[in-house]
Structures are given as C-alpha cells and as structure tokens.
Design a protein around this motif. Structure first.
Motif, PDB file in Angstrom:
ATOM      1  N   THR A  47       0.830  -1.203   0.000  1.00 25.85           N
ATOM      2  CA  THR A  47       0.000   0.000   0.000  1.00 25.85           C
ATOM      3  C   THR A  47       0.865   1.253   0.000  1.00 25.85           C
ATOM      4  O   THR A  47       2.052   1.219   0.331  1.00 25.85           O
ATOM      5  CB  THR A  47      -0.936   0.039   1.221  1.00 25.85           C
ATOM      6  OG1 THR A  47      -0.136   0.062   2.427  1.00 25.85           O
ATOM      7  CG2 THR A  47      -1.866  -1.160   1.233  1.00 25.85           C
ATOM      8  N   ILE A  50      -3.093   7.165  -0.053  1.00 25.37           N
ATOM      9  CA  ILE A  50      -4.070   7.377  -1.123  1.00 25.37           C
ATOM     10  C   ILE A  50      -3.857   8.743  -1.764  1.00 25.37           C
ATOM     11  O   ILE A  50      -3.561   9.728  -1.090  1.00 25.37           O
ATOM     12  CB  ILE A  50      -5.513   7.236  -0.580  1.00 25.37           C
ATOM     13  CG1 ILE A  50      -6.517   7.212  -1.735  1.00 25.37           C
ATOM     14  CG2 ILE A  50      -5.839   8.334   0.422  1.00 25.37           C
ATOM     15  CD1 ILE A  50      -7.935   6.843  -1.296  1.00 25.37           C
ATOM     16  N   LEU A  85      -5.234   7.321   5.220  1.00 26.19           N
ATOM     17  CA  LEU A  85      -5.528   6.100   4.471  1.00 26.19           C
ATOM     18  C   LEU A  85      -4.443   5.749   3.475  1.00 26.19           C
ATOM     19  O   LEU A  85      -3.865   6.629   2.816  1.00 26.19           O
ATOM     20  CB  LEU A  85      -6.860   6.236   3.724  1.00 26.19           C
ATOM     21  CG  LEU A  85      -8.115   6.466   4.559  1.00 26.19           C
ATOM     22  CD1 LEU A  85      -9.335   6.510   3.645  1.00 26.19           C
ATOM     23  CD2 LEU A  85      -8.282   5.394   5.621  1.00 26.19           C
ATOM     24  N   GLU A  86      -4.204   4.440   3.358  1.00 25.20           N
ATOM     25  CA  GLU A  86      -3.359   3.906   2.302  1.00 25.20           C
ATOM     26  C   GLU A  86      -4.159   2.906   1.488  1.00 25.20           C
ATOM     27  O   GLU A  86      -5.088   2.271   2.000  1.00 25.20           O
ATOM     28  CB  GLU A  86      -2.111   3.231   2.881  1.00 25.20           C
ATOM     29  CG  GLU A  86      -1.160   4.198   3.566  1.00 25.20           C
ATOM     30  CD  GLU A  86       0.153   3.536   3.973  1.00 25.20           C
ATOM     31  OE1 GLU A  86       0.294   2.301   3.760  1.00 25.20           O
ATOM     32  OE2 GLU A  86       1.036   4.242   4.487  1.00 25.20           O
ATOM     33  N   VAL A  87      -3.799   2.771   0.200  1.00 22.33           N
ATOM     34  CA  VAL A  87      -4.475   1.838  -0.699  1.00 22.33           C
ATOM     35  C   VAL A  87      -3.438   1.150  -1.574  1.00 22.33           C
ATOM     36  O   VAL A  87      -2.279   1.559  -1.634  1.00 22.33           O
ATOM     37  CB  VAL A  87      -5.496   2.560  -1.618  1.00 22.33           C
ATOM     38  CG1 VAL A  87      -6.623   3.165  -0.815  1.00 22.33           C
ATOM     39  CG2 VAL A  87      -4.790   3.628  -2.465  1.00 22.33           C
ATOM     40  N   ARG A 188     -13.228  -1.279  -4.784  1.00 27.36           N
ATOM     41  CA  ARG A 188     -12.974  -0.004  -4.106  1.00 27.36           C
ATOM     42  C   ARG A 188     -13.463   1.154  -4.986  1.00 27.36           C
ATOM     43  O   ARG A 188     -13.216   1.180  -6.189  1.00 27.36           O
ATOM     44  CB  ARG A 188     -11.481   0.173  -3.820  1.00 27.36           C
ATOM     45  CG  ARG A 188     -11.159   1.534  -3.160  1.00 27.36           C
ATOM     46  CD  ARG A 188      -9.687   1.701  -2.872  1.00 27.36           C
ATOM     47  NE  ARG A 188      -8.850   1.788  -4.068  1.00 27.36           N
ATOM     48  CZ  ARG A 188      -8.701   2.878  -4.811  1.00 27.36           C
ATOM     49  NH1 ARG A 188      -9.389   4.000  -4.523  1.00 27.36           N
ATOM     50  NH2 ARG A 188      -7.893   2.870  -5.859  1.00 27.36           N
ATOM     51  N   LEU A 226     -15.823   7.264  -0.076  1.00 26.35           N
ATOM     52  CA  LEU A 226     -14.830   6.250   0.275  1.00 26.35           C
ATOM     53  C   LEU A 226     -15.452   4.913   0.643  1.00 26.35           C
ATOM     54  O   LEU A 226     -14.825   3.865   0.467  1.00 26.35           O
ATOM     55  CB  LEU A 226     -13.972   6.749   1.437  1.00 26.35           C
ATOM     56  CG  LEU A 226     -12.975   7.873   1.104  1.00 26.35           C
ATOM     57  CD1 LEU A 226     -12.481   8.531   2.386  1.00 26.35           C
ATOM     58  CD2 LEU A 226     -11.804   7.336   0.296  1.00 26.35           C
ATOM     59  N   LEU A 359     -13.853   1.845   7.618  1.00 25.06           N
ATOM     60  CA  LEU A 359     -13.021   1.912   6.421  1.00 25.06           C
ATOM     61  C   LEU A 359     -12.025   0.759   6.377  1.00 25.06           C
ATOM     62  O   LEU A 359     -11.779   0.170   5.315  1.00 25.06           O
ATOM     63  CB  LEU A 359     -12.290   3.253   6.375  1.00 25.06           C
ATOM     64  CG  LEU A 359     -13.171   4.496   6.182  1.00 25.06           C
ATOM     65  CD1 LEU A 359     -12.325   5.767   6.257  1.00 25.06           C
ATOM     66  CD2 LEU A 359     -13.929   4.442   4.867  1.00 25.06           C
ATOM     67  N   TRP A 364     -10.503  -2.312   1.646  1.00 25.00           N
ATOM     68  CA  TRP A 364      -9.914  -1.464   0.598  1.00 25.00           C
ATOM     69  C   TRP A 364      -8.804  -0.566   1.108  1.00 25.00           C
ATOM     70  O   TRP A 364      -8.015  -0.051   0.318  1.00 25.00           O
ATOM     71  CB  TRP A 364     -10.986  -0.576  -0.030  1.00 25.00           C
ATOM     72  CG  TRP A 364     -12.162  -1.331  -0.574  1.00 25.00           C
ATOM     73  CD1 TRP A 364     -12.138  -2.553  -1.193  1.00 25.00           C
ATOM     74  CD2 TRP A 364     -13.529  -0.919  -0.547  1.00 25.00           C
ATOM     75  NE1 TRP A 364     -13.402  -2.919  -1.551  1.00 25.00           N
ATOM     76  CE2 TRP A 364     -14.286  -1.930  -1.176  1.00 25.00           C
ATOM     77  CE3 TRP A 364     -14.193   0.214  -0.073  1.00 25.00           C
ATOM     78  CZ2 TRP A 364     -15.670  -1.857  -1.329  1.00 25.00           C
ATOM     79  CZ3 TRP A 364     -15.565   0.292  -0.218  1.00 25.00           C
ATOM     80  CH2 TRP A 364     -16.295  -0.738  -0.844  1.00 25.00           C
ATOM     81  N   TYR A 365      -8.776  -0.335   2.426  1.00 24.77           N
ATOM     82  CA  TYR A 365      -7.870   0.666   2.969  1.00 24.77           C
ATOM     83  C   TYR A 365      -7.055   0.119   4.140  1.00 24.77           C
ATOM     84  O   TYR A 365      -7.527  -0.703   4.921  1.00 24.77           O
ATOM     85  CB  TYR A 365      -8.664   1.893   3.474  1.00 24.77           C
ATOM     86  CG  TYR A 365      -9.616   2.456   2.470  1.00 24.77           C
ATOM     87  CD1 TYR A 365      -9.159   3.207   1.395  1.00 24.77           C
ATOM     88  CD2 TYR A 365     -10.993   2.221   2.582  1.00 24.77           C
ATOM     89  CE1 TYR A 365     -10.040   3.722   0.451  1.00 24.77           C
ATOM     90  CE2 TYR A 365     -11.879   2.730   1.645  1.00 24.77           C
ATOM     91  CZ  TYR A 365     -11.400   3.478   0.583  1.00 24.77           C
ATOM     92  OH  TYR A 365     -12.275   3.973  -0.349  1.00 24.77           O
TER      93      TYR A 365
END
Length: 422
Positions: A47, A50, A85-87, A188, A226, A359, A364-365
C-alpha cells in the motif's frame, strides 16, 4: 445460437448531510464495477498513501469567491484523508470506465459489452472530459467489434472526485451530497462526486462564519464516497480479500437481472443484499435495528461502550429518506460523531475510531492512526464512552437544542421514554 443481452442500469447511492433534522434521499442504483471484478480474492497487499484528485471544472462559471471557498473545504478534507488512508495504488493514469448499456450474457461473448452507452456521467457532471475516459471494446457479434479510443487519463490518482455546486437533487435543508460512481477490480470506489447545494451553502460562503463546520461537511461527504454508504457495504471484502457478501451467479437469491460478480438485489427494495456478517439486525427499544457488524467495528463498539453483547455499531434508522437511514451512525448513540446524518449543533464533530474501523473493514484501505502529537490527530470521541449496555438501550440525546446543558464526556441523556424516534 444468438446470445442474449441484458441492459444494465447505472445506479448511484446519494448520501446527503442536512442543516438540522435529517432530510436525506438515497437512490439505490448500481455503481459501475470494473470488468472482471466478480468473486476472486483481492487481498490488500502493498500500500501507499491514497492520492485524491478533485476535478472542479464545473465550478469555472461561478464567482472566484465561491471557487475559493469550496477549494478550502475540499483541500482540508483531502489533507486529512491522504494522511489517514493507504491503498493499493493505481498503476499509471486513472481512467474513468466508459459506461456500457448492455452486455452479452451467454455464448462466446458472455460478459462483453454489447452496446456502448451515450452517457458517461457522475453525479451532476454530465460531461466527463473525454481525456478522463477509458477505452472500450464493443462487440456487435463474434468477430465484429468496435474499439472506442480512451483518453490520457488522470495521473497520480487513486480516487477521482468531481466537485459541483448545483441544485441537482438538493432538498430545502441539504448542504451537500455525495456518491461513488465507479468501483475498481477490488470493488474499491475509484470515481465519485460531491455536490454542494447553492441555496444552503451560498449564504455560508458569503459570511464565512461557519468555515470549520463546512470543512466537516466536506469531510463527511468524502467519507460517503470512500465507503460509508449502505449501497457500498455489500461490496466490502474480508481480510483475505474475499467478498463479505456472496456474489452472483452462485449466491442465494440471484436472478437473471443480477450481473455476475454483483451481490444480489433485494426484489422488494431494489437495494443490494448485505450479508448478516456485515450488517446485523437486532431488536432494540421495541424496533428492528441494524448494526454495522464487521469484526473491527464490532470490537470497537463493545470496548468503547463497555457492552460485550453488542452486535456492532448501530446505524441510523431515522430521517426522511434512505440516504440518512443505513448510511450514517445512529444519532442517538453517536451524537457528535462526524458520520451522523445531521450536525451536532454547538459541538465539534469528531472523526472517531468507529468510522476508521468501518473503512478498515471494507478491505480497501489500510488505516494509519496518527500519533497524539500529530497535527492531523483529532480530539478523542467521548460521547457515551464506557456507559455500558444500558446506554445503547435508552433514548439519549432526545434534546440537542441546548448545548450548554451538555458537558462532554457525559452525554445529554434523559431517562427512557415511550418514543423510540431518534
């Protein structure tokens, strides 16, 4: 033999935030999913923070004052989310999938686009720039296809959000609404929209005395894009990347109208079915109550309220429409949390561990919790903390008009009353 085609209607889930009493509408329509998403495991691996891009080309006709104010709001929300957040990052430029109005559902072309849609829209944006759109292959028959050329895309972007300032679906007391338009191969949200309502936001832009509240509005709407939406809970994935809600065609309740890879649609409500491991139903205060019951959310709820038998975190069941009900935390239990359906007048709204847990449980995150010394850290959420199971079973925050009567962390509660309205 001739293949059969089925028309797929693109549906949006519109979630609003209102000025005072909940007044929201949600239209349960299908967000467009990336071709091939279906049932495969999509585990979140490597990740990175974002990357959000806000496209405000529709604001060019408005005054510099309006554009500047809305920029303040979205820039503040962007900075918070990009810190938290990271994705799994998008490789290369992000392109908005072109809409396909019908698909082949049998034969050699099963799952392929049969007819391209003339409309490529997201929220109030009816003119998505051609440079943003992806290519699309349309099959008229086996061996006969048309290639529609794509644009250059939007670079360095994991989530593209179109920002508008139009009447659209605004109600008389609605400040803004938001929706997710397109999902990626892990479901996502990758493209969404936020619309600020001119009749209610216009005067606030002029006097600028409620800037901090309006920043909270922008962050609230971004959370809907989100994943904090009743229409997106059905697409959540578990820790292994498997869908939390079974998908068609093998899931129970699927029909010919359900696209392969989608959760089945409820024939009575038209909404996607949500698994009971994602949304639990219980009886509280003499009525049916829904809880977000994913593992992290459930653990946070039980520890926070000191109630070991809580199914999860209670979702709103009030409001005048479906955009409030099911797409926000219950106001009675989460009075000052950012993701309730209406502002807590006189109090600072807090992005709490509950929303961050939601989340994280989307699959997704990766949530990056800021240190207490970080400039991005928010004041702790205190409403109802440690009050026990009785707190979630009584009617609290029955009056929110007198801010002075409430001193957090002790919530403004009254003894149980006959009415169960939030």
């Amino acid at each position: 033999h001739p293949a059969i085609m089925i028309r797929v209607f693109v549906l949006w889930a519109v979630a609003e935030v209102a000025l005072s009493a909940c007044s929201h509408d949600e239209h349960f329509i299908r967000p467009v999913r990336a071709h091939g998403s279906q049932n495969r495991s999509r585990r979140l691996a490597s990740t990175a923070p974002i990357r959000l891009t806000f496209d405000a080309h529709r604001l060019e006709s408005y005054t510099p004052e309006t554009r500047e104010y809305i920029s303040l709001l979205i820039n503040d929300a962007q900075s918070k989310i990009e810190t938290l957040l990271e994705v799994a990052p998008v490789s290369g430029p992000l392109r908005v999938p072109r809409n396909c109005s019908s698909y082949w559902i049998s034969g050699a072309l099963e799952g392929q686009c049969r007819t391209a849609s003339e409309d490529n829209i997201c929220g109030e944006v009816k003119d998505i720039p051609a440079s943003h759109l992806s290519s699309l292959t349309v099959y008229q028959s086996v061996g006969l296809k048309e290639e529609i050329e794509g644009g250059s895309g939007v670079p360095n972007t994991d989530l593209l959000i179109y920002v508008t300032f139009e009447k659209g679906k605004c109600r008389s007391n609605t400040l803004a609404y938001a929706l997710a338009c397109h999902l990626d191969e892990s479901d996502r949200p990758m493209v969404g929209a936020i619309n600020f309502c001119p009749d209610t936001m216009g005067p606030r832009i002029t006097d600028r005395t409620r800037l901090s509240e309006d920043k909270a509005v922008a962050l609230h709407e971004l959370m809907h894009v989100l994943g904090f939406s009743r229409n997106l809970f059905s697409f959540f994935r578990d820790e292994q990347g498997h869908p939390r809600t079974p998908r068609c065609p093998s899931a129970a309740g699927c029909s010919d109208d359900d696209r392969p890879g989608d959760p089945p649609l409820d024939p009575y409500t038209g909404a996607y079915v949500v698994s009971d491991t994602t949304m639990a139903v219980s009886t509280r205060l003499g009525r049916e109550v829904r809880f977000l019951a994913t593992p992290t959310v459930r653990g946070v709820a039980r520890a926070y309220f000191d109630c070991a038998q809580l199914p999860g975190a209670e979702l709103e069941d009030g409001g005048l429409g479906e955009a409030t009900s099911g797409s926000h935390w219950e106001k009675r239990s989460f009075f000052t949390e950012l993701m309730t359906g209406s502002p807590a007048t006189g109090f600072r709204e807090v992005l709490s561990e509950f929303t961050l847990a939601l989340l994280a449980d989307s699959g997704w995150y990766k949530v990056v919790t800021p240190s207490s010394s970080s400039s991005s850290s928010a004041p702790p959420f205190k409403f109802g903390r440690g009050r026990g199971c009785s707190f979630v079973d009584v009617n609290c925050a029955t009056s929110t008009t007198s801010a002075a009567a409430s001193a957090l962390p002790d919530p403004y509660c009254r003894p149980p009353v006959a009415s169960s309205a939030a």
